[in-house]
Design an enzyme around this catalytic site. Structure first.
Site, short mmCIF file in Angstrom:
data_model
loop_
_atom_site.label_atom_id
_atom_site.label_comp_id
_atom_site.label_asym_id
_atom_site.label_seq_id
_atom_site.Cartn_x
_atom_site.Cartn_y
_atom_site.Cartn_z
N HIS A 125 -76.91 78.13 91.90
CA HIS A 125 -75.52 78.43 92.26
C HIS A 125 -75.20 77.70 93.56
CE1 HIS A 125 -74.68 81.76 89.39
NE2 HIS A 125 -76.00 81.76 89.33
N SER A 129 -74.41 80.54 85.76
CA SER A 129 -75.68 79.81 85.85
C SER A 129 -75.70 78.55 85.01
CB SER A 129 -76.83 80.68 85.33
OG SER A 129 -76.90 81.89 85.99
N MET A 155 -75.64 89.87 83.81
CA MET A 155 -75.68 90.56 85.11
C MET A 155 -74.46 90.24 85.97
SD MET A 155 -79.65 89.72 85.95
CE MET A 155 -80.92 89.78 84.66
N SER A 156 -73.35 89.87 85.33
CA SER A 156 -72.16 89.50 86.13
C SER A 156 -70.90 89.90 85.37
CB SER A 156 -72.17 87.99 86.38
OG SER A 156 -72.00 87.28 85.17
N HIS A 170 -86.15 82.73 83.80
CA HIS A 170 -84.93 82.12 84.35
C HIS A 170 -84.83 80.63 84.00
CE1 HIS A 170 -81.50 81.72 86.97
NE2 HIS A 170 -82.11 80.86 87.75
N HIS A 196 -73.61 88.07 92.87
CA HIS A 196 -74.10 89.06 91.92
C HIS A 196 -74.46 90.36 92.64
CE1 HIS A 196 -75.01 85.12 90.15
NE2 HIS A 196 -74.81 85.71 88.99
N ALA A 234 -73.97 83.14 81.85
CA ALA A 234 -75.11 83.02 80.95
C ALA A 234 -75.43 84.43 80.48
CB ALA A 234 -76.30 82.44 81.70
N ASN A 284 -80.41 82.72 75.75
CA ASN A 284 -81.70 83.22 75.22
C ASN A 284 -81.40 84.42 74.34
OD1 ASN A 284 -81.03 84.41 78.04
ND2 ASN A 284 -82.32 85.97 77.09
N TYR A 328 -76.93 92.14 91.94
CA TYR A 328 -78.39 92.22 92.15
C TYR A 328 -78.85 91.51 93.42
CZ TYR A 328 -78.62 87.54 90.01
OH TYR A 328 -78.43 86.22 89.73
N GLU A 329 -77.99 90.64 93.97
CA GLU A 329 -78.36 89.98 95.22
C GLU A 329 -78.30 90.93 96.40
OE1 GLU A 329 -76.81 85.74 95.65
OE2 GLU A 329 -75.58 86.50 94.02
N1 HPA Z 1 -80.24 89.54 80.23
C1 HPA Z 1 -79.45 89.65 81.30
N2 HPA Z 1 -78.85 88.62 81.86
C2 HPA Z 1 -79.05 87.41 81.32
C3 HPA Z 1 -79.86 87.22 80.19
C4 HPA Z 1 -80.49 88.35 79.62
O1 HPA Z 1 -81.22 88.27 78.62
N3 HPA Z 1 -79.83 85.90 79.90
C5 HPA Z 1 -79.02 85.31 80.82
N4 HPA Z 1 -78.54 86.23 81.67
#
Ligand code: HPA
Length: 276
Positions: free
Chosen positions: A61, A30, A211-212, A247, A83, A113, A235, A85-86
């Site tokens: 993306h 990301s 998540m990847s 996001h 991903h 990320a 973050n 989750y997609e």
């Molecule tokens: N959690 C999961 N995936 C992420 C996060 C998070 O805090 N930040 C960026 N991708």
């Protein structure tokens, strides 16, 4: 047509478009995909043109392969990844890794990320991934083993190459970038985690969460590839700070870290010793 033949068809299609064969595969996460714009003599191949390739849906993306030269190395960049989750299966998520292997690529740089779990981290930090934790029992290798790629019960003790981690430390020293090191926890998303899940992950030894990456790294290790993983801490993970997560914050911090990240990658590629 079986899975293996589909992968071969995708690889052959890509190979036909390329002059020089790629040496290093790169999967950019990301907000970090812009590095692909620096590739010299680029050949751009939209995912939708590649037979049997999934198509990326998430905002930020791009959904294309970019092949070209960065710091003297021939790279194949996956600009936009798939991903879990997609809605893709784990097996679909890792198609590009297997296609890269069929193209002869042995070295893979993966970025993502991630949320910071370690209280030593701050948003904008870059973290070399030393290992991962995947709590979910789904695996991209579930199902019949494709023995052309690797063993049924594959070893993950060195899934993240120590040599490449060392190279990253040296490159960071040259570019004056401070690098964190830590364990990446894979969570399926698409919700960010709960504060209780983050406390759990910290107890379990995770330093960052995302998540990847874990599915791709498992597949790369299975196929005997060397992997360097770098997270951009976009973050602090849920519950650490009072503010909710979103996001936009992830994308914005990714953008702010972009120049530091790009110069590190350029230096990394200049130093990269190709194993084939
Ligand atoms: N959690 C999961 N995936 C992420 C996060 C998070 O805090 N930040 C960026 N991708």
């Amino acid at each position: 047509m079986n899975e293996r033949e589909k992968l071969q068809e995708a690889a052959s299609y890509i190979q036909q478009q390329l002059g020089d064969l790629p040496q290093v595969g790169m999967i950019l996460g990301s907000g970090l995909g812009s590095l692909a714009e620096e590739a010299e003599d680029p050949v751009v191949i939209p995912y939708k043109d590649i037979p049997h390739f999934p198509v990326s849906t998430v905002e930020g993306h791009a959904g294309q392969l970019v092949c070209g030269r960065i710091s003297g190395k021939q790279v194949l960049i996956l600009q936009g990844r798939f991903h879990y989750y997609e809605g893709y299966s784990m097996q679909e998520v890792v198609i590009p890794v297997r296609v890269m292997r069929l193209l002869g690529i042995r070295d893979l740089l993966i970025t993502n990320a991630a949320g910071g779990i370690s209280l030593d981290f701050s948003p904008g930090d870059l973290m070399v991934i030393t290992d991962h934790i995947k709590l979910s029992d789904s695996s991209p290798l579930r199902g019949p083993n494709v023995s052309e790629f690797g063993l049924r019960f594959n070893d993950l003790t060195q899934a993240y190459s120590r040599d490449l981690q060392h190279m990253a430390d040296q490159a960071a020293e040259t570019t004056g970038t401070s690098l964190q090191h830590g364990v990446y926890a894979f969570m399926g998303g698409p919700s960010f985690e709960t504060p209780a899940e983050i406390r759990m992950l910290r107890v379990l030894g995770a330093d960052a969460v995302g998540m990847s990456t874990a599915p791709e790294v498992i597949t790369a290790a299975h196929a005997g590839m060397r992997v360097l993983g770098i997270s951009c801490i976009t973050n602090m993970a849920a519950g650490i700070l009072p503010e909710p997560l979103n996001h936009e914050e992830v994308m914005e911090t990714g953008r702010m870290a972009r120049e530091k990240f790009s110069s590190l990658i350029r230096e990394l590629l200049a130093r990269w010793e190709i194993t084939v």
